[in-house]
Scaffold this motif. Structure first.
Motif, mmCIF file in Angstrom:
data_model
loop_
_atom_site.group_PDB
_atom_site.id
_atom_site.type_symbol
_atom_site.label_atom_id
_atom_site.label_comp_id
_atom_site.label_asym_id
_atom_site.label_seq_id
_atom_site.Cartn_x
_atom_site.Cartn_y
_atom_site.Cartn_z
ATOM 1 N N LEU A 162 0.809 -1.217 0.000
ATOM 2 C CA LEU A 162 0.000 0.000 0.000
ATOM 3 C C LEU A 162 0.843 1.269 0.000
ATOM 4 C CD1 LEU A 162 -2.706 -1.168 2.569
ATOM 5 C CD2 LEU A 162 -2.949 -0.975 0.084
ATOM 6 N N ASP A 163 2.165 1.136 -0.012
ATOM 7 C CA ASP A 163 3.056 2.292 -0.128
ATOM 8 C C ASP A 163 3.448 2.482 -1.590
ATOM 9 O OD1 ASP A 163 3.060 2.704 2.630
ATOM 10 O OD2 ASP A 163 4.710 1.269 2.920
ATOM 11 N N GLY A 164 3.683 3.735 -1.975
ATOM 12 C CA GLY A 164 4.103 4.004 -3.347
ATOM 13 C C GLY A 164 3.004 3.826 -4.371
ATOM 14 N N LEU A 165 1.773 4.158 -4.009
ATOM 15 C CA LEU A 165 0.653 4.026 -4.932
ATOM 16 C C LEU A 165 0.810 4.978 -6.111
ATOM 17 C CD1 LEU A 165 -2.272 3.932 -2.327
ATOM 18 C CD2 LEU A 165 -1.220 1.977 -3.486
ATOM 19 N N GLU A 166 0.380 4.519 -7.290
ATOM 20 C CA GLU A 166 0.492 5.333 -8.499
ATOM 21 C C GLU A 166 -0.890 5.515 -9.129
ATOM 22 O OE1 GLU A 166 3.239 3.556 -11.189
ATOM 23 O OE2 GLU A 166 4.779 3.232 -9.661
ATOM 24 N N PRO A 167 -1.256 6.763 -9.479
ATOM 25 C CA PRO A 167 -2.550 6.984 -10.139
ATOM 26 C C PRO A 167 -2.617 6.214 -11.458
ATOM 27 C CG PRO A 167 -1.560 9.066 -9.443
ATOM 28 C CD PRO A 167 -0.496 8.012 -9.284
ATOM 29 N N MET A 168 -3.759 5.604 -11.721
ATOM 30 C CA MET A 168 -3.909 4.834 -12.955
ATOM 31 C C MET A 168 -4.178 5.742 -14.150
ATOM 32 S SD MET A 168 -5.947 1.378 -11.809
ATOM 33 C CE MET A 168 -5.640 0.673 -13.430
ATOM 34 N N THR A 169 -4.848 6.879 -13.924
ATOM 35 C CA THR A 169 -5.176 7.802 -15.007
ATOM 36 C C THR A 169 -5.091 9.234 -14.477
ATOM 37 O OG1 THR A 169 -7.549 7.899 -14.516
ATOM 38 C CG2 THR A 169 -6.811 6.103 -15.951
ATOM 39 N N MET A 170 -5.301 10.176 -15.372
ATOM 40 C CA MET A 170 -5.366 11.587 -15.005
ATOM 41 C C MET A 170 -6.805 12.034 -14.794
ATOM 42 S SD MET A 170 -2.245 12.418 -14.814
ATOM 43 C CE MET A 170 -2.344 14.206 -14.697
ATOM 44 N N SER A 171 -7.682 11.088 -14.535
ATOM 45 C CA SER A 171 -9.099 11.393 -14.336
ATOM 46 C C SER A 171 -9.621 10.657 -13.116
ATOM 47 C CB SER A 171 -9.901 11.003 -15.581
ATOM 48 O OG SER A 171 -9.773 9.611 -15.825
ATOM 49 N N ARG A 172 -10.900 10.886 -12.813
ATOM 50 C CA ARG A 172 -11.536 10.241 -11.664
ATOM 51 C C ARG A 172 -12.831 9.565 -12.099
ATOM 52 N NH1 ARG A 172 -9.820 13.998 -6.519
ATOM 53 N NH2 ARG A 172 -7.987 14.889 -7.535
ATOM 54 N N LEU A 173 -13.106 8.459 -11.465
ATOM 55 C CA LEU A 173 -14.316 7.700 -11.750
ATOM 56 C C LEU A 173 -15.476 8.295 -10.968
ATOM 57 C CD1 LEU A 173 -15.793 5.158 -12.897
ATOM 58 C CD2 LEU A 173 -15.055 3.971 -10.822
ATOM 59 N N VAL A 174 -16.572 8.556 -11.668
ATOM 60 C CA VAL A 174 -17.795 9.050 -11.035
ATOM 61 C C VAL A 174 -18.847 7.959 -11.165
ATOM 62 C CG1 VAL A 174 -19.506 10.896 -10.952
ATOM 63 C CG2 VAL A 174 -17.184 11.389 -11.762
ATOM 64 N N GLU A 175 -19.410 7.534 -10.051
ATOM 65 C CA GLU A 175 -20.393 6.448 -10.076
ATOM 66 C C GLU A 175 -21.636 6.848 -9.302
ATOM 67 O OE1 GLU A 175 -19.621 1.947 -10.247
ATOM 68 O OE2 GLU A 175 -19.874 2.349 -8.108
ATOM 69 N N LEU A 176 -22.766 6.646 -9.924
ATOM 70 C CA LEU A 176 -24.076 6.874 -9.318
ATOM 71 C C LEU A 176 -24.754 5.522 -9.204
ATOM 72 C CD1 LEU A 176 -26.540 8.603 -8.480
ATOM 73 C CD2 LEU A 176 -27.005 8.960 -10.910
ATOM 74 N N SER A 177 -25.162 5.138 -7.991
ATOM 75 C CA SER A 177 -25.727 3.804 -7.802
ATOM 76 C C SER A 177 -26.862 3.829 -6.786
ATOM 77 C CB SER A 177 -24.645 2.818 -7.347
ATOM 78 O OG SER A 177 -24.116 3.189 -6.081
ATOM 79 N N VAL A 178 -27.762 2.870 -6.952
ATOM 80 C CA VAL A 178 -28.864 2.652 -6.021
ATOM 81 C C VAL A 178 -29.022 1.157 -5.846
ATOM 82 C CG1 VAL A 178 -31.329 2.918 -5.581
ATOM 83 C CG2 VAL A 178 -30.075 4.754 -6.715
ATOM 84 N N VAL A 179 -29.106 0.673 -4.616
ATOM 85 C CA VAL A 179 -29.427 -0.722 -4.329
ATOM 86 C C VAL A 179 -30.890 -0.771 -3.907
ATOM 87 C CG1 VAL A 179 -28.940 -2.716 -2.875
ATOM 88 C CG2 VAL A 179 -27.061 -1.253 -3.669
ATOM 89 N N ALA A 180 -31.684 -1.555 -4.636
ATOM 90 C CA ALA A 180 -33.129 -1.585 -4.401
ATOM 91 C C ALA A 180 -33.653 -2.984 -4.672
ATOM 92 C CB ALA A 180 -33.833 -0.563 -5.297
ATOM 93 N N PRO A 181 -34.848 -3.294 -4.158
ATOM 94 C CA PRO A 181 -35.438 -4.616 -4.442
ATOM 95 C C PRO A 181 -35.631 -4.835 -5.938
ATOM 96 C CG PRO A 181 -36.603 -3.520 -2.648
ATOM 97 C CD PRO A 181 -35.675 -2.508 -3.230
#
Length: 214
Positions: A162-181
């Motif tokens: 967990l040391d020396g982590l490197e960003p995978m991209t120059m962007s960020r993932l945006v996620e919208l989610s709902v857990v429902a029946p």
């Protein structure tokens, strides 16, 4: 050995009758330089910001097992790096339901539970192997039943390191989610309405199903 997974029959994970919940999902991405503007927009739209923005830093491991000629079974184990005393979260996410091509969001079966700290060891002892792992760090917002996350994804130099982590991209993932029946199809309309309010900063789209695994 005691874990939350003991007693789970792997065959039931792939059965359409097993999950009683579904996850409705939209995803998008935003460049790092535009992220602050999106955070400000979400602060104005969401419910859980009165006491400050909720942040997270999680380590996720994706496990896979092949039980026959069908699609492999995949499980996700996630733990908080900010709150080390919290239990592991074990998640099964099924393949996207493509039976209705007119759906505006991704719909997939969903099972979620807590597990003890020896979850990775236990899964490997019963035949799972690690497919990949990563660290996700970012902000989480809520709007009614909807959860919105803005995550920076980091790759790890070596498995488990967990040391020396490197960003995978120059962007960020945006996620919208709902857990429902199962059958809560009206959820999609609410998600699409909310997603429209994030434009033009980010465009939220359906998650394309992955049909094959390495």
């Amino acid at each position: 050995m005691t874990t939350a997974l003991q007693g789970v029959n792997l065959a039931t994970l792939t059965s359409s009758a097993a999950p009683s919940l579904q996850e409705f999902v939209l995803q998008g991405s935003i460049l790092d330089g535009s992220c602050d503007a999106l955070i400000h927009r979400l602060q104005a739209l969401c419910d859980n910001v009165d006491d400050g923005i909720e942040t997270f830093k999680d380590h996720e491991i994706v496990f896979i097992i092949r039980t026959g000629p069908n699609q492999p079974v995949q499980l996700r184990g996630r733990r908080s790096l900010d709150h080390i005393n919290m239990p592991w979260q074990l998640r099964y996410v099924g393949q996207s339901d493509v039976s209705d091509k007119n759906r505006s969001v991704t719909v997939r079966s969903f099972l979620d539970s807590c597990a003890s700290e020896n979850l990775p060891q236990f899964l490997q002892e019963i035949g799972f192997r690690i497919e990949y792992e990563f660290v996700a760090e970012g902000h989480m917002f809520r709007k009614g039943k909807m959860k919105i996350t803005v995550s920076k994804i980091y790759k790890m130099p070596k498995p488990g390191q967990l040391d020396g982590l490197e960003p995978m991209t120059m962007s960020r993932l945006v996620e919208l989610s709902v857990v429902a029946p199962s059958g809560s199809d009206t959820v999609a309309d609410d998600m699409r309405t909310f997603a429209e309010q994030l434009k033009p900063l980010v465009t939220m789209e359906k998650v394309m199903p992955v049909m094959t695994m390495k």
